[in-house]
Design a protein around this motif. Structure first.
Motif, short mmCIF file in Angstrom:
data_model
loop_
_atom_site.label_atom_id
_atom_site.label_comp_id
_atom_site.label_asym_id
_atom_site.label_seq_id
_atom_site.Cartn_x
_atom_site.Cartn_y
_atom_site.Cartn_z
N ASN A 219 2.97 -70.28 -13.87
CA ASN A 219 2.26 -69.23 -13.18
C ASN A 219 1.21 -69.96 -12.35
O ASN A 219 0.34 -70.61 -12.90
CB ASN A 219 1.58 -68.42 -14.29
N THR A 319 -7.00 -64.00 -12.41
CA THR A 319 -5.80 -63.25 -12.02
C THR A 319 -4.56 -63.82 -12.71
O THR A 319 -3.76 -63.08 -13.27
CB THR A 319 -5.59 -63.33 -10.48
N LEU A 320 -4.44 -65.15 -12.70
CA LEU A 320 -3.24 -65.77 -13.30
C LEU A 320 -3.22 -65.56 -14.81
O LEU A 320 -2.16 -65.34 -15.40
CB LEU A 320 -3.18 -67.26 -12.97
N ASP A 322 -4.47 -63.04 -16.41
CA ASP A 322 -4.11 -61.63 -16.66
C ASP A 322 -2.61 -61.43 -16.45
O ASP A 322 -1.95 -60.75 -17.22
CB ASP A 322 -4.86 -60.70 -15.70
N GLU A 323 -2.07 -62.04 -15.37
CA GLU A 323 -0.62 -61.88 -15.10
C GLU A 323 0.21 -62.40 -16.26
O GLU A 323 1.22 -61.84 -16.62
CB GLU A 323 -0.22 -62.65 -13.84
N GLY A 324 -0.28 -63.47 -16.88
CA GLY A 324 0.46 -64.08 -18.00
C GLY A 324 0.55 -63.14 -19.19
O GLY A 324 1.43 -63.29 -20.04
N SER A 325 -0.35 -62.14 -19.29
CA SER A 325 -0.29 -61.27 -20.47
C SER A 325 0.54 -60.02 -20.24
O SER A 325 0.67 -59.19 -21.11
CB SER A 325 -1.71 -60.88 -20.92
N LYS A 326 1.11 -59.88 -18.99
CA LYS A 326 1.91 -58.66 -18.72
C LYS A 326 3.25 -58.72 -19.41
O LYS A 326 3.80 -59.79 -19.60
CB LYS A 326 2.12 -58.53 -17.22
#
Ligand code: FAD
Ligand code: SF4
Length: 326
Positions: A219, A319-320, A322-326
């Motif tokens: 990511n 941001t990265l 947070d994206e990793g926890s989706k």
């Protein structure tokens, strides 16, 4: 005032070995890839090159390979060829984003990966016409005796402002170099030194032949601040790679360009699952501010560049993660 390109001899090797031999033959020989940085500097009278070793006919340096193990990019691959790869854009977003942020589509048609990694350092007092520099008694980086940015210092502070290097360093790339003694491979982060007048650990008879990165899912992102909206070098730029750890924390690999004479690697601790995120990212911002040392080498204040790069780094890292926890 018109600046005329000085006379030079052009040689066009077909293999890396021929190119190394041509470089070794004369101290004033220099490699020319796309020429988008070198020729501009030659017109400004910024080098004593008498022979240009033009490398676009060396096929072994034009290869771009991505398999399950590694991404290997030949130094002669153009930035547009790199940008066109959908697989790279998907698997290595930071590399793709850094690539398409460089100069303009026309420049990227001939500019190469090797040329971008070996880009000369930049400074307000250096990237000027010959008559301008002469009227200021030149400077320490070329032909002069003092630095106009840090007059009491004894080294050049010109900034490395290549966009690809931080993205590749954050992806933990290796660089392949070939010289008369054969090939050596080092981590790209160790290829640079903090001296604006001598920032590459590369001998004058050596050639960068490729750069390679391990193919692991990641990511990542790259962002830079510029004076103009397009066609501009980074005042500062940052690449962030963020990976999820087995215990649901986040690890970061971060590299910055534009603030120092070499890319700056930020050594970031892991964000643990139970850590306070606000404290973590506030500490990250402070760490970035402490690690970079922008100088008066651009029209924009060093303090602004320091604050901006810290803010952008924190924003990308948040941001990265947070994206990793989706
Ligand atoms: C208007 C303008 C805007 C620009 N904007 C940006 C920008 O936003 N970001 C950015 O990063 N750059 C920018 N550039 C600089 C330049 O276009 C790029 O960095 C480009 O990637 C340089 O690649 P090149 O192949 O043209 O290098 P060249 O100009 O051919 O070479 C650059 C240097 O690298 C050396 N070199 C080249 N290849 C090798 C090799 N294989 N091994 C060892 N040494 C080598 C050369 O000897 C030379 O010293 C800009 C340039 C212009 C004119
Ligand atoms: S930092 Fe100093 S020595 Fe280096 S290019 Fe600028 S003025 Fe010259």
């Amino acid at each position: 005032m018109v600046e005329i390109l000085p006379n030079f001899k052009l040689v066009r090797p077909k293999t890396v070995e021929q190119a190394v031999a041509m470089l070794a033959r004369s101290e004033s020989a220099k490699l020319c890839a796309g020429g988008t940085d070198l020729i501009v500097n030659m017109r400004h009278g910024l080098s004593d090159v008498h022979t240009l070793v033009e490398i676009s006919q060396i096929n072994e340096m034009q290869e771009l390979d991505l398999d399950d193990d590694r991404l290997r990019i030949g130094a002669g691959v153009t930035l547009n060829e790199l940008a066109r790869s959908n697989e790279i854009a998907k698997s290595f977003p930071a590399i793709h984003q850094a690539c398409v942020a460089i100069a303009s589509p026309n420049h990227r048609n001939c500019a190469t990966v090797g040329g971008n990694l070996c880009l000369d350092t930049r400074c307000l007092f250096y990237n000027q016409s010959h008559w301008w520099r002469k009227s200021n008694d030149y400077c320490l980086k070329y032909r002069g005796t003092i630095c106009h940015v840090a007059p009491k210092g004894n080294r050049c502070r010109a900034a490395f402002a290549g966009d690809l290097a931080p993205a590749l360093i954050a992806c933990r790339a290796d660089i392949e170099i070939t010289g008369p003694q054969g090939k050596r491979v080092i981590a790209l982060k160790d290829f640079y030194r903090e001296d604006g007048a001598d920032h590459l650990k590369l001998n004058s008879d050596e050639i960068v032949t490729a750069v390679s990165v391990k193919s692991t899912a990641q990511n990542s992102a790259y962002k830079k601040i510029t004076v103009r909206g397009a066609l501009d070098f980074p005042l500062a730029g940052v690449a962030v790679v963020c990976n999820q750890t087995p215990d649901d924390g986040r690890s970061f690999s971060i590299a910055i360009t534009g603030t120092n004479s070499s890319p700056v690697v930020i050594d970031v601790p892991e964000l643990k699952k139970d850590d306070n995120r606000q404290d973590f990212f506030s500490a990250l911002g402070n760490l970035v501010k402490k690690s970079v040392s922008p100088q008066r080498t651009t029209t924009i204040a060093a303090h602004y560049r320091r604050l901006s790069i810290a803010a952008i780094t924190v924003r990308l890292a948040k941001t990265l993660s947070d994206e990793g926890s989706k």
